[in-house]
Design an enzyme around this catalytic site. Sequence first.
Site, PDB file in Angstrom:
ATOM      1  NE  ARG A   1      79.672 -24.806  -2.858  1.00 39.44           N
ATOM      2  CZ  ARG A   1      79.504 -23.501  -2.759  1.00 39.44           C
ATOM      3  NH1 ARG A   1      79.014 -22.826  -3.794  1.00 39.44           N
ATOM      4  NH2 ARG A   1      79.805 -22.867  -1.661  1.00 39.44           N
TER       5      ARG A   1
ATOM      6  CE  LYS B   1      90.360 -43.253 -12.539  1.00 34.67           C
ATOM      7  NZ  LYS B   1      91.524 -43.954 -11.967  1.00 34.67           N
TER       8      LYS B   1
ATOM      9  CD  GLU C   1      96.974 -46.900 -21.060  1.00 40.31           C
ATOM     10  OE1 GLU C   1      96.121 -47.809 -20.897  1.00 40.31           O
ATOM     11  OE2 GLU C   1      97.728 -46.508 -20.152  1.00 40.31           O
TER      12      GLU C   1
ATOM     13  CE  LYS D   1      89.323 -44.348 -18.775  1.00 36.41           C
ATOM     14  NZ  LYS D   1      90.394 -43.418 -18.417  1.00 36.41           N
TER      15      LYS D   1
ATOM     16  CD  GLU E   1      89.155 -46.413 -10.015  1.00 35.79           C
ATOM     17  OE1 GLU E   1      89.430 -45.590  -9.157  1.00 35.79           O
ATOM     18  OE2 GLU E   1      89.742 -46.513 -11.084  1.00 35.79           O
TER      19      GLU E   1
ATOM     20  NE  ARG F   1      87.423 -45.611 -14.007  1.00 35.40           N
ATOM     21  CZ  ARG F   1      87.062 -44.352 -14.166  1.00 35.40           C
ATOM     22  NH1 ARG F   1      85.875 -43.952 -13.770  1.00 35.40           N
ATOM     23  NH2 ARG F   1      87.865 -43.479 -14.726  1.00 35.40           N
TER      24      ARG F   1
ATOM     25  CG  ASN G   1      93.767 -50.593 -13.016  1.00 32.74           C
ATOM     26  OD1 ASN G   1      93.927 -49.543 -13.637  1.00 32.74           O
ATOM     27  ND2 ASN G   1      93.181 -50.645 -11.835  1.00 32.74           N
TER      28      ASN G   1
ATOM     29  CG  HIS H   1      97.811 -50.032 -15.892  1.00 34.48           C
ATOM     30  ND1 HIS H   1      97.498 -50.556 -17.128  1.00 34.48           N
ATOM     31  CD2 HIS H   1      97.830 -48.684 -16.062  1.00 34.48           C
ATOM     32  CE1 HIS H   1      97.329 -49.566 -17.989  1.00 34.48           C
ATOM     33  NE2 HIS H   1      97.524 -48.416 -17.378  1.00 34.48           N
TER      34      HIS H   1
ATOM     35  CG  HIS I   1     102.309 -48.244 -10.799  1.00 35.64           C
ATOM     36  ND1 HIS I   1     102.345 -48.395  -9.433  1.00 35.64           N
ATOM     37  CD2 HIS I   1     102.409 -46.917 -11.037  1.00 35.64           C
ATOM     38  CE1 HIS I   1     102.461 -47.219  -8.863  1.00 35.64           C
ATOM     39  NE2 HIS I   1     102.499 -46.291  -9.813  1.00 35.64           N
TER      40      HIS I   1
ATOM     41  CG  HIS J   1     101.471 -44.915 -18.173  1.00 39.57           C
ATOM     42  ND1 HIS J   1     101.400 -45.460 -16.917  1.00 39.57           N
ATOM     43  CD2 HIS J   1     100.305 -45.223 -18.780  1.00 39.57           C
ATOM     44  CE1 HIS J   1     100.230 -46.059 -16.769  1.00 39.57           C
ATOM     45  NE2 HIS J   1      99.541 -45.930 -17.886  1.00 39.57           N
TER      46      HIS J   1
HETATM   47  N1  LIG Z   1      92.232 -39.032 -15.996  1.00 37.57           N
HETATM   48  C1  LIG Z   1      92.544 -40.239 -16.424  1.00 37.57           C
HETATM   49  O1  LIG Z   1      91.710 -41.157 -16.411  1.00 37.57           O
HETATM   50  C2  LIG Z   1      93.922 -40.489 -16.940  1.00 37.57           C
HETATM   51  C3  LIG Z   1      94.204 -41.679 -17.643  1.00 37.57           C
HETATM   52  C4  LIG Z   1      95.472 -41.853 -18.151  1.00 37.57           C
HETATM   53  C5  LIG Z   1      96.446 -40.880 -17.963  1.00 37.57           C
HETATM   54  N2  LIG Z   1      96.136 -39.751 -17.271  1.00 37.57           N
HETATM   55  C6  LIG Z   1      97.140 -38.692 -17.072  1.00 37.57           C
HETATM   56  O2  LIG Z   1      97.533 -38.192 -18.344  1.00 37.57           O
HETATM   57  C7  LIG Z   1      98.876 -37.728 -18.267  1.00 37.57           C
HETATM   58  C8  LIG Z   1      99.628 -38.292 -19.423  1.00 37.57           C
HETATM   59  O3  LIG Z   1      99.027 -37.834 -20.615  1.00 37.57           O
HETATM   60  P1  LIG Z   1      99.842 -37.693 -21.969  1.00 37.57           P
HETATM   61  O4  LIG Z   1     100.520 -38.956 -22.263  1.00 37.57           O
HETATM   62  O5  LIG Z   1      98.916 -37.097 -22.958  1.00 37.57           O
HETATM   63  O6  LIG Z   1     101.026 -36.749 -21.539  1.00 37.57           O
HETATM   64  P2  LIG Z   1     101.201 -35.157 -21.405  1.00 37.57           P
HETATM   65  O7  LIG Z   1      99.953 -34.424 -21.292  1.00 37.57           O
HETATM   66  O8  LIG Z   1     102.206 -34.997 -20.306  1.00 37.57           O
HETATM   67  O9  LIG Z   1     101.892 -34.832 -22.794  1.00 37.57           O
HETATM   68  C9  LIG Z   1     103.083 -35.487 -23.161  1.00 37.57           C
HETATM   69  C10 LIG Z   1     103.934 -34.559 -24.023  1.00 37.57           C
HETATM   70  O10 LIG Z   1     103.322 -34.399 -25.294  1.00 37.57           O
HETATM   71  C11 LIG Z   1     103.292 -33.039 -25.652  1.00 37.57           C
HETATM   72  N3  LIG Z   1     102.189 -32.867 -26.601  1.00 37.57           N
HETATM   73  C12 LIG Z   1     100.866 -32.803 -26.344  1.00 37.57           C
HETATM   74  N4  LIG Z   1     100.171 -32.727 -27.501  1.00 37.57           N
HETATM   75  C13 LIG Z   1     101.076 -32.759 -28.488  1.00 37.57           C
HETATM   76  C14 LIG Z   1     100.981 -32.718 -29.909  1.00 37.57           C
HETATM   77  N5  LIG Z   1      99.808 -32.654 -30.543  1.00 37.57           N
HETATM   78  N6  LIG Z   1     102.121 -32.769 -30.641  1.00 37.57           N
HETATM   79  C15 LIG Z   1     103.327 -32.857 -30.014  1.00 37.57           C
HETATM   80  N7  LIG Z   1     103.476 -32.887 -28.686  1.00 37.57           N
HETATM   81  C16 LIG Z   1     102.357 -32.852 -27.933  1.00 37.57           C
HETATM   82  C17 LIG Z   1     103.132 -32.335 -24.337  1.00 37.57           C
HETATM   83  O11 LIG Z   1     103.531 -30.989 -24.420  1.00 37.57           O
HETATM   84  C18 LIG Z   1     104.056 -33.163 -23.435  1.00 37.57           C
HETATM   85  O12 LIG Z   1     105.391 -32.747 -23.549  1.00 37.57           O
HETATM   86  C19 LIG Z   1      99.409 -38.144 -16.912  1.00 37.57           C
HETATM   87  O13 LIG Z   1      99.413 -37.036 -16.057  1.00 37.57           O
HETATM   88  C20 LIG Z   1      98.425 -39.186 -16.439  1.00 37.57           C
HETATM   89  O14 LIG Z   1      98.314 -39.222 -15.030  1.00 37.57           O
HETATM   90  C21 LIG Z   1      94.897 -39.536 -16.770  1.00 37.57           C
HETATM   91 ZN   LIG Z   2      97.607 -46.504 -18.251  1.00 37.12          ZN
END
Ligand SMILES: NC(=O)c1ccc[n+]([C@@H]2O[C@H](COP(=O)([O-])OP(=O)(O)OC[C@H]3O[C@@H](n4cnc5c(N)ncnc54)[C@H](O)[C@@H]3O)[C@@H](O)[C@H]2O)c1
Ligand SMILES: [Zn+2]
Length: 282
Positions: free
Chosen positions: A54, A76, A117, A153, A163, A167, A171, A174, A178, A188
């Site tokens: 939990r 999130k 971003e 942020k 949200e 918040r 977007n 977006h 999107h 993205h």
């Molecule tokens: N929770 C939230 O508020 C929130 C906000 C924005 C995005 N997200 C989520 O985040 C994800 C996208 O995150 P991301 O862009 O970090 O992508 P990701 O985690 O998919 O990583 C992208 C690529 O970068 C590689 N990578 C990671 N660190 C590295 C490094 N230091 N050197 C080289 N390669 C590296 C990974 O292996 C992967 O292939 C999505 O799933 C999205 O939904 C969440």
């Molecule tokens: Zn975004």
Amino acid sequence: MVLPDREDAKTLAIAGTAYEWLATMGINRHDTVVAVGGGSVTDLAGFVAATYLRGIEAVHVPTTLLGAVDAAIGGKTGVNLGGKNLVGAFHHPTRVVIDLDLLDRLPAELKREGMAEALKAGLIADPALFDHLAEAGLDADLEFVVPRAVKVKANVVGEDFRESGIREILNYGHTIGHAVEIAAGLSHGHAIAIGMVAAGRIAKETLGFEESDKQDGAIARLGLPVHAAGLARGGVLSILAQDKKRDRGGMRMVLLRSIGDPVVLPVDGRSIDQGLEAIGVV
Ligand SMILES: NC(=O)c1ccc[n+]([C@@H]2O[C@H](COP(=O)([O-])OP(=O)(O)OC[C@H]3O[C@@H](n4cnc5c(N)ncnc54)[C@H](O)[C@@H]3O)[C@@H](O)[C@H]2O)c1
Ligand SMILES: [Zn+2]
């Protein structure tokens, strides 16, 4: 535990494997999950931490710029189910550890994703951050950029954790972004860069946002796209219509009166057309 790459990490099956792994190790309520990776890793690990026993503590160590300024901040967490991020929980990490040297050495493409971003953060709430990115592009000083983008942020989320109102300003870019992301299969960061160009044009037409050209220049300076030419208009519109349905009725968008001054407004079809025209979708 090593997770599969990208979205393959964000599944209920992987969450299940992670729960089993934590159980095998006898992890208790006083232990902490540490997530080291991009946003997909911190989303999955955060969700596992939110739900195991939990809720146990999570510490995020984002290794992508997007993870550092966006995904790891704000609480999130979640996994995908069919569509994106349908199952999740709000669970703030107790700590986020960001290594700027590591982020500085990221491959340019990965850096660009996060810069989109960070630029958005500047546009909605921090003109000095915007100015720095507009001038320096990918050579921007991360010691300046990351803390400021994180602060934008964190401040917004702090005022509206679950949200409902403010918040929404996160977007910016977006809505159309999107739709373009899905329709064109773009990353993205690239998609929301295009979405910001469209939103900027709509804001210029409806609110007199005179800095829209300056905004587009900064996007281009970062090596991010400002057009989605060749993309079928019908495809983009039908994705927008689906989003609109999910939001129950009228389409709302984040627009800017000026850099740092966002407002959420209903937009009509004519405005959408102006936005799409700005990105070459006609
Ligand atoms: N929770 C939230 O508020 C929130 C906000 C924005 C995005 N997200 C989520 O985040 C994800 C996208 O995150 P991301 O862009 O970090 O992508 P990701 O985690 O998919 O990583 C992208 C690529 O970068 C590689 N990578 C990671 N660190 C590295 C490094 N230091 N050197 C080289 N390669 C590296 C990974 O292996 C992967 O292939 C999505 O799933 C999205 O939904 C969440
Ligand atoms: Zn975004």
